[in-house]
Design a protein around this motif. Sequence first.
Motif, mmCIF file in Angstrom:
data_model
loop_
_atom_site.group_PDB
_atom_site.id
_atom_site.type_symbol
_atom_site.label_atom_id
_atom_site.label_comp_id
_atom_site.label_asym_id
_atom_site.label_seq_id
_atom_site.Cartn_x
_atom_site.Cartn_y
_atom_site.Cartn_z
ATOM 1 N N LEU A 349 -52.181 -71.996 -85.762
ATOM 2 C CA LEU A 349 -52.771 -73.209 -86.340
ATOM 3 C C LEU A 349 -53.893 -73.761 -85.464
ATOM 4 O O LEU A 349 -54.031 -74.967 -85.295
ATOM 5 N N ASN A 350 -54.667 -72.885 -84.868
ATOM 6 C CA ASN A 350 -55.802 -73.266 -84.017
ATOM 7 C C ASN A 350 -55.408 -74.016 -82.755
ATOM 8 O O ASN A 350 -56.242 -74.691 -82.158
ATOM 9 N N ASN A 375 -56.078 -67.790 -85.936
ATOM 10 C CA ASN A 375 -56.064 -69.198 -85.557
ATOM 11 C C ASN A 375 -55.514 -69.411 -84.147
ATOM 12 O O ASN A 375 -54.566 -70.166 -83.936
ATOM 13 N N ASP A 398 -60.396 -65.669 -86.159
ATOM 14 C CA ASP A 398 -60.492 -67.034 -85.645
ATOM 15 C C ASP A 398 -59.783 -67.252 -84.317
ATOM 16 O O ASP A 398 -58.774 -67.963 -84.244
HETATM 17 C C1 LIG Z 1 -59.014 -72.818 -87.680
HETATM 18 O O1 LIG Z 1 -60.369 -72.613 -87.294
HETATM 19 C C2 LIG Z 1 -61.088 -71.806 -88.205
HETATM 20 C C3 LIG Z 1 -62.448 -71.505 -87.630
HETATM 21 O O2 LIG Z 1 -62.829 -72.442 -86.699
HETATM 22 C C4 LIG Z 1 -61.180 -72.531 -89.549
HETATM 23 O O3 LIG Z 1 -61.875 -71.742 -90.478
HETATM 24 C C5 LIG Z 1 -59.757 -72.768 -90.050
HETATM 25 O O4 LIG Z 1 -59.786 -73.498 -91.240
HETATM 26 C C6 LIG Z 1 -58.934 -73.516 -89.018
HETATM 27 N N1 LIG Z 1 -57.567 -73.515 -89.487
HETATM 28 C C7 LIG Z 1 -56.778 -74.570 -89.395
HETATM 29 C C8 LIG Z 1 -55.397 -74.418 -89.916
HETATM 30 O O5 LIG Z 1 -57.160 -75.633 -88.908
#
Ligand SMILES: *[C@@H]1O[C@H](CO)[C@@H](O)[C@H](O)[C@H]1NC(C)=O
Length: 437
Positions: A349-350, A375, A398
């Motif tokens: 989840l980033n 992520n 990502d």
């Molecule tokens: C995580 O980061 C990517 C690229 O920066 C983005 O496209 C994606 O929506 C993000 N996902 C979440 C769950 O925040």
Amino acid sequence: MAEHLYRITVLISFIIAFVVVVTLPASIVAISDWDDVSGFESYDSDLLFRQDYSPPAPPPPPPHPPSASCQDDLGGVGSLDTTCKVVSSLNLTRNVYVAGKGNFYILPNVTVNCSFVVGCEFGVNVSGNFSLGENAQIVVGSFELVAMNAVFAEGSVVNTTGLAGDPPEQTSGTPQGVDGSGGGYGGRGAACVVDDKQDPDDVWGGDAYAWSSFLRPLNYGSRGGTTSKEVDYGGGGGGKIMVVVNATVEMNGRLLAVGGDGSPRGGGGSGGSIYINAYKMTGSGIISACGGNGFGGGGGGRIATDVFSRHEDPKIFVHGGNSLGCPSNAGAAGTFYDAVPRSLIVDNLNMSTDTDTLFMEFPYQPLLTSIFIRNCAKAAVPLLWSRVQVQGQISLLDGAILSFGLAHYSLSEFEVLAEELLMSNSIIKASYYFIQF
Ligand SMILES: *[C@@H]1O[C@H](CO)[C@@H](O)[C@H](O)[C@H]1NC(C)=O
Ligand SMILES: *[C@@H]1O[C@H](CO)[C@@H](O)[C@H](O)[C@H]1NC(C)=O
Ligand SMILES: *[C@@H]1O[C@H](CO)[C@@H](O)[C@H](O)[C@H]1NC(C)=O
Ligand SMILES: *[C@@H]1O[C@H](CO)[C@@H](O)[C@H](O)[C@H]1NC(C)=O
Ligand SMILES: *[C@@H]1O[C@H](CO)[C@@H](O)[C@H](O)[C@H]1NC(C)=O
Ligand SMILES: *[C@@H]1O[C@H](CO)[C@@H](O)[C@H](O)[C@H]1NC(C)=O
Ligand SMILES: *[C@@H]1O[C@H](CO)[C@@H](O)[C@H](O)[C@H]1NC(C)=O
Ligand SMILES: *[C@@H]1O[C@H](CO)[C@@H](O)[C@H](O)[C@H]1NC(C)=O
């Protein structure tokens, strides 16, 4: 015997059986910085074994106790052979098993709470339907449901957050010491206390375990560590939830096997296990076995779904917990296995992390179809289990990192076998070298 004739071989053998598709800045790096060959002398197979321990399959569960009675034990209305309705909240003080040929409904706003008992188990096995009404709650360590159909209405929750019983023996999901690191299970827990000589990539809190159960997870998560010798501030491990339904699961509530919070003086617990087997799943609920937040974040747990007809909703999460002591190093993502396409998904989840989700031996028959690491998830393939093989695609998306070999202990060659390797803003690292004899 020629055991003293070590042959030292340096190898980085990517078997180029895939097409590399790079859509954004990406890099494949092989770092030859093995400058501590003495590490080899301290090679200790016991240690390796312990760290990567996957417990044997558990013994078959003991036979179920006799069913609780609808009216006497649950204060309900009706009978389990027709329809039993739990109409008012109750506190359970022991494990409860509910079985019958009828339906079992927990009405709206009712709470069934068994958090008084550590690792409390609530089992339901009915031939008819199950429903958990609006805003109803089941708060237990372990929830197992077998039914024809199941409804988890809006606002309802099965909450096993931080309520785990004991994780399997011999696993080291709870970190030692007083560093307040996160617990591990599907991913390792984060460690925020790192001395100057250590590579942050090479330090973790509670370890991962039970890789072999990622197809059908059934273990508890582990407690986080504490920062005090006197008081255990660690968050509890996530519990476990199993839902086996012949026809449809309507999932508008939440199934939670999240690691308990340890913040700010203890590590987060690791997420627990969720397994769902049904013909169809609908709804827009949430299914989560994330790591708990803490001084060091807990690792994610394990979720598997085996649902013939499943759409993008409900949302499924297995990311690591936040690390208050080192925000850029969250707990590692756990594993989510989707059995119908045979895909393994590791998604953080980033939340950025230096902490690994371990990949061990992959099933051969049948092979997985695809692996997604995305992520900011960071996956590592340690020694001995060095082949990552899928039938279709390996996707690193990502901010994903896939690394091969573990510092000081690497001992194997590694192979990536796939039809296609898709990378976007991600890295494959082959950092270490191995010694063969
Ligand atoms: C995580 O980061 C990517 C690229 O920066 C983005 O496209 C994606 O929506 C993000 N996902 C979440 C769950 O925040
Ligand atoms: C369950 O226990 C809690 C805490 O001890 C208490 O507040 C609550 O009233 C009890 N609920 C029932 C239905 O007995
Ligand atoms: C459940 O509780 C909410 C708020 O306390 C109330 O508005 C609602 O009517 C209740 N639902 C039922 C079915 O009792
Ligand atoms: C369940 O019981 C525990 C222990 O008394 C209490 O702390 C908790 O608030 C209760 N949970 C719910 C949802 O009622
Ligand atoms: C559920 O009950 C059925 C019949 O009563 C039994 O055959 C089955 O093994 C039970 N399932 C579980 C998971 O306990
Ligand atoms: C169970 O639910 C299904 C779908 O809602 C319904 O068709 C069926 O009649 C229900 N079964 C019983 C025994 O109530
Ligand atoms: C689940 O339980 C945890 C720990 O008791 C609590 O913090 C959380 O709010 C609960 N979640 C829901 C949706 O009830
Ligand atoms: C399971 O559901 C299907 C329809 O979804 C039905 O045909 C089948 O008989 C059911 N199996 C059992 C054991 O009830």
